[in-house]
Design a protein around this motif. Structure first.
Motif, PDB file in Angstrom:
ATOM      1  N   GLY A  96      31.089  46.964 -54.937  1.00 44.57           N
ATOM      2  CA  GLY A  96      30.114  46.223 -56.318  1.00 44.57           C
ATOM      3  C   GLY A  96      31.455  46.134 -57.375  1.00 44.57           C
ATOM      4  O   GLY A  96      30.524  44.173 -57.779  1.00 44.57           O
ATOM      5  N   LYS A  97      31.940  46.257 -57.917  1.00 42.46           N
ATOM      6  CA  LYS A  97      32.861  45.676 -59.283  1.00 42.46           C
ATOM      7  C   LYS A  97      33.783  44.694 -58.643  1.00 42.46           C
ATOM      8  O   LYS A  97      34.401  43.333 -59.514  1.00 42.46           O
ATOM      9  N   GLU A  98      34.235  44.694 -57.613  1.00 38.86           N
ATOM     10  CA  GLU A  98      34.218  42.978 -56.629  1.00 38.86           C
ATOM     11  C   GLU A  98      34.088  41.712 -56.615  1.00 38.86           C
ATOM     12  O   GLU A  98      34.613  40.935 -55.503  1.00 38.86           O
ATOM     13  N   ALA A  99      32.082  42.366 -56.409  1.00 37.61           N
ATOM     14  CA  ALA A  99      31.465  40.822 -56.148  1.00 37.61           C
ATOM     15  C   ALA A  99      31.953  40.011 -56.762  1.00 37.61           C
ATOM     16  O   ALA A  99      31.631  38.392 -56.014  1.00 37.61           O
ATOM     17  N   GLY A 100      32.273  39.538 -57.569  1.00 37.73           N
ATOM     18  CA  GLY A 100      32.774  38.390 -58.055  1.00 37.73           C
ATOM     19  C   GLY A 100      33.665  37.939 -58.214  1.00 37.73           C
ATOM     20  O   GLY A 100      34.062  36.559 -57.949  1.00 37.73           O
ATOM     21  N   ARG A 101      34.788  38.538 -57.156  1.00 37.95           N
ATOM     22  CA  ARG A 101      35.817  37.915 -56.303  1.00 37.95           C
ATOM     23  C   ARG A 101      35.357  36.839 -54.899  1.00 37.95           C
ATOM     24  O   ARG A 101      36.672  36.652 -54.507  1.00 37.95           O
ATOM     25  N   VAL A 102      34.747  37.945 -53.648  1.00 38.53           N
ATOM     26  CA  VAL A 102      33.868  37.558 -52.354  1.00 38.53           C
ATOM     27  C   VAL A 102      34.102  35.742 -52.509  1.00 38.53           C
ATOM     28  O   VAL A 102      32.875  35.620 -53.473  1.00 38.53           O
ATOM     29  N   ALA A 103      34.781  35.257 -51.961  1.00 45.47           N
ATOM     30  CA  ALA A 103      34.221  33.691 -51.118  1.00 45.47           C
ATOM     31  C   ALA A 103      32.753  33.728 -50.427  1.00 45.47           C
ATOM     32  O   ALA A 103      32.660  34.452 -48.950  1.00 45.47           O
ATOM     33  N   GLU A 104      32.067  32.397 -50.257  1.00 42.93           N
ATOM     34  CA  GLU A 104      31.139  32.321 -49.813  1.00 42.93           C
ATOM     35  C   GLU A 104      31.423  32.180 -48.757  1.00 42.93           C
ATOM     36  O   GLU A 104      32.583  31.293 -48.257  1.00 42.93           O
ATOM     37  N   LEU A 105      31.027  32.494 -47.448  1.00 37.18           N
ATOM     38  CA  LEU A 105      31.028  32.005 -46.012  1.00 37.18           C
ATOM     39  C   LEU A 105      30.755  31.113 -45.366  1.00 37.18           C
ATOM     40  O   LEU A 105      29.446  30.444 -45.726  1.00 37.18           O
ATOM     41  N   VAL A 106      31.118  29.712 -45.078  1.00 34.06           N
ATOM     42  CA  VAL A 106      30.771  28.565 -44.523  1.00 34.06           C
ATOM     43  C   VAL A 106      30.394  28.359 -43.945  1.00 34.06           C
ATOM     44  O   VAL A 106      31.222  28.991 -42.590  1.00 34.06           O
ATOM     45  N   HIS A 107      28.947  28.927 -42.126  1.00 38.49           N
ATOM     46  CA  HIS A 107      28.861  29.153 -41.386  1.00 38.49           C
ATOM     47  C   HIS A 107      28.982  27.429 -40.007  1.00 38.49           C
ATOM     48  O   HIS A 107      29.483  26.242 -40.699  1.00 38.49           O
ATOM     49  N   PRO A 108      29.759  28.077 -39.157  1.00 38.39           N
ATOM     50  CA  PRO A 108      30.810  26.466 -38.569  1.00 38.39           C
ATOM     51  C   PRO A 108      29.056  25.940 -38.034  1.00 38.39           C
ATOM     52  O   PRO A 108      28.085  26.028 -37.893  1.00 38.39           O
ATOM     53  N   PRO A 109      28.885  24.685 -38.127  1.00 44.09           N
ATOM     54  CA  PRO A 109      28.180  24.105 -37.055  1.00 44.09           C
ATOM     55  C   PRO A 109      27.374  24.374 -36.360  1.00 44.09           C
ATOM     56  O   PRO A 109      28.394  24.842 -35.516  1.00 44.09           O
ATOM     57  N   ALA A 110      26.156  23.843 -36.252  1.00 46.25           N
ATOM     58  CA  ALA A 110      25.108  25.169 -35.395  1.00 46.25           C
ATOM     59  C   ALA A 110      25.209  23.669 -34.419  1.00 46.25           C
ATOM     60  O   ALA A 110      24.836  23.087 -33.936  1.00 46.25           O
ATOM     61  N   ALA A 111      25.088  24.908 -32.739  1.00 42.70           N
ATOM     62  CA  ALA A 111      25.328  23.904 -31.851  1.00 42.70           C
ATOM     63  C   ALA A 111      23.932  23.290 -31.170  1.00 42.70           C
ATOM     64  O   ALA A 111      22.889  24.571 -32.016  1.00 42.70           O
ATOM     65  N   THR A 112      23.600  23.082 -30.349  1.00 45.09           N
ATOM     66  CA  THR A 112      22.531  22.152 -30.087  1.00 45.09           C
ATOM     67  C   THR A 112      21.513  23.747 -28.971  1.00 45.09           C
ATOM     68  O   THR A 112      22.174  24.421 -28.592  1.00 45.09           O
ATOM     69  N   THR A 113      20.422  23.078 -29.510  1.00 43.17           N
ATOM     70  CA  THR A 113      19.460  24.018 -28.213  1.00 43.17           C
ATOM     71  C   THR A 113      20.462  24.561 -27.193  1.00 43.17           C
ATOM     72  O   THR A 113      20.106  25.568 -26.270  1.00 43.17           O
ATOM     73  N   SER A 114      20.785  23.523 -26.476  1.00 46.04           N
ATOM     74  CA  SER A 114      21.108  23.243 -24.888  1.00 46.04           C
ATOM     75  C   SER A 114      22.619  23.943 -24.841  1.00 46.04           C
ATOM     76  O   SER A 114      22.797  24.555 -24.062  1.00 46.04           O
ATOM     77  N   GLU A 115      23.073  23.589 -26.082  1.00 47.05           N
ATOM     78  CA  GLU A 115      24.735  24.037 -25.733  1.00 47.05           C
ATOM     79  C   GLU A 115      24.117  25.525 -25.957  1.00 47.05           C
ATOM     80  O   GLU A 115      24.865  26.353 -24.941  1.00 47.05           O
ATOM     81  N   GLN A 116      23.680  25.778 -26.587  1.00 44.62           N
ATOM     82  CA  GLN A 116      23.242  27.668 -26.904  1.00 44.62           C
ATOM     83  C   GLN A 116      23.280  28.512 -25.708  1.00 44.62           C
ATOM     84  O   GLN A 116      24.103  29.100 -25.067  1.00 44.62           O
TER      85      GLN A 116
END
Length: 269
Positions: A85-105
């Motif tokens: 918990g003491k390291e919470a301020g250091r962690v980077a937010e992950l940015v998800h890759p562009p979502a695939a279309t339903t047909s691609e998935q």
């Protein structure tokens, strides 16, 4: 990754994944997807529980506490399994890759065998889950290690230096060498649909092999993370590398940024 327990057969929620005792009990009771030891199949989430439970039964400590006591604490390496918990301020937010279309998935999932579906989608995990406080605090050794690129390079550096870290001998040279004992080249039963080539795993880490995933030395080894991160060790060159990022790419392995970085490092030697 040859245990045949690449994923759970029984539906397993994210909440249940954070329950160590439940997860390892289900793995212990499960019939393997294939005959253990005969083929490799990426154990995306289960690997950490399978190896971690052995660590717990031998040492009495969950793998995060064991790693801190035996390696990262004494050596001052900035890496943890689960985020304090003491390291919470250091962690980077992950940015998800562009979502695939339903047909691609649908096209991708149609190519996956049941063992692969279980490994990669039971439960499904992405940036949204990884950015939550409960995920960061959990003990999920295969997927929620937290550290800097320098820390990843330092951990792999123990293997690149044949078991030593500075003046300390963390592993014997023989033990450090064992990590790259090849277990047999094959088309991975989980990731095979995404690769045009066979791969070979050592003791938990991938060998660079003829594809050069971890540089030109086929006996170098490492591991990629979904989205682009990686670590590698090359004992012959005396090189280790760590790469972490928060803007995720769509690849499970061999992100173009990683490949460019590895090529640049070896070009500079």
């Amino acid at each position: 990754h040859r245990a045949g327990l690449s994923g759970l057969r029984e539906p397993h929620s994210l909440e249940q994944l954070c329950d160590w005792e439940l997860t390892v009990a289900r793995l212990a009771a499960q019939e393997p997807w294939w005959e253990p030891g005969t083929r490799s199949g990426y154990h995306a989430l289960t690997y950490g529980f399978l190896v971690g439970e052995v660590v717990r039964r031998v040492s009495g400590l969950l793998p995060g506490a064991f790693l801190e006591r035996e390696v990262t604490g004494p050596l001052g390496i900035d890496f943890t399994i689960g985020l304090p918990g003491k390291e919470a301020g250091r962690v980077a937010e992950l940015v998800h890759p562009p979502a695939a279309t339903t047909s691609e998935q649908a096209s991708v999932f149609a190519q996956l065998a049941p063992a692969a579906l279980a490994a990669l989608t039971n439960p499904p995990v992405g940036a949204a889950e990884a950015n939550t406080s409960w995920w960061r605090a959990a003990e999920i050794p295969a997927a929620n290690g937290h550290g800097t690129a320098r820390a990843v390079a330092a951990l792999y550096g123990i293997f690149a230096s044949r078991g030593s870290y500075g003046s300390r001998q963390v592993l014997s040279a023989a033990a450090a060498e064992r990590v790259r004992e090849g277990q047999g080249s094959c088309r991975d039963l989980v990731l095979g649909a995404g690769f045009a080539h066979e791969t070979e795993i050592g003791l938990g880490l991938w060998l660079s092999g003829p594809n050069g995933s971890y540089g030109p030395n086929p006996r170098a080894f490492g591991h990629d993370g979904f989205g682009g991160s990686c670590g590698l060790a090359d004992p012959e060159a005396g090189v280790s590398l760590g790469y972490v990022m928060n803007r995720m790419g769509p690849h499970i392995a061999d992100d173009p940024r990683k490949r460019a970085l590895v090529e640049a490092v070896y070009a500079a030697l």
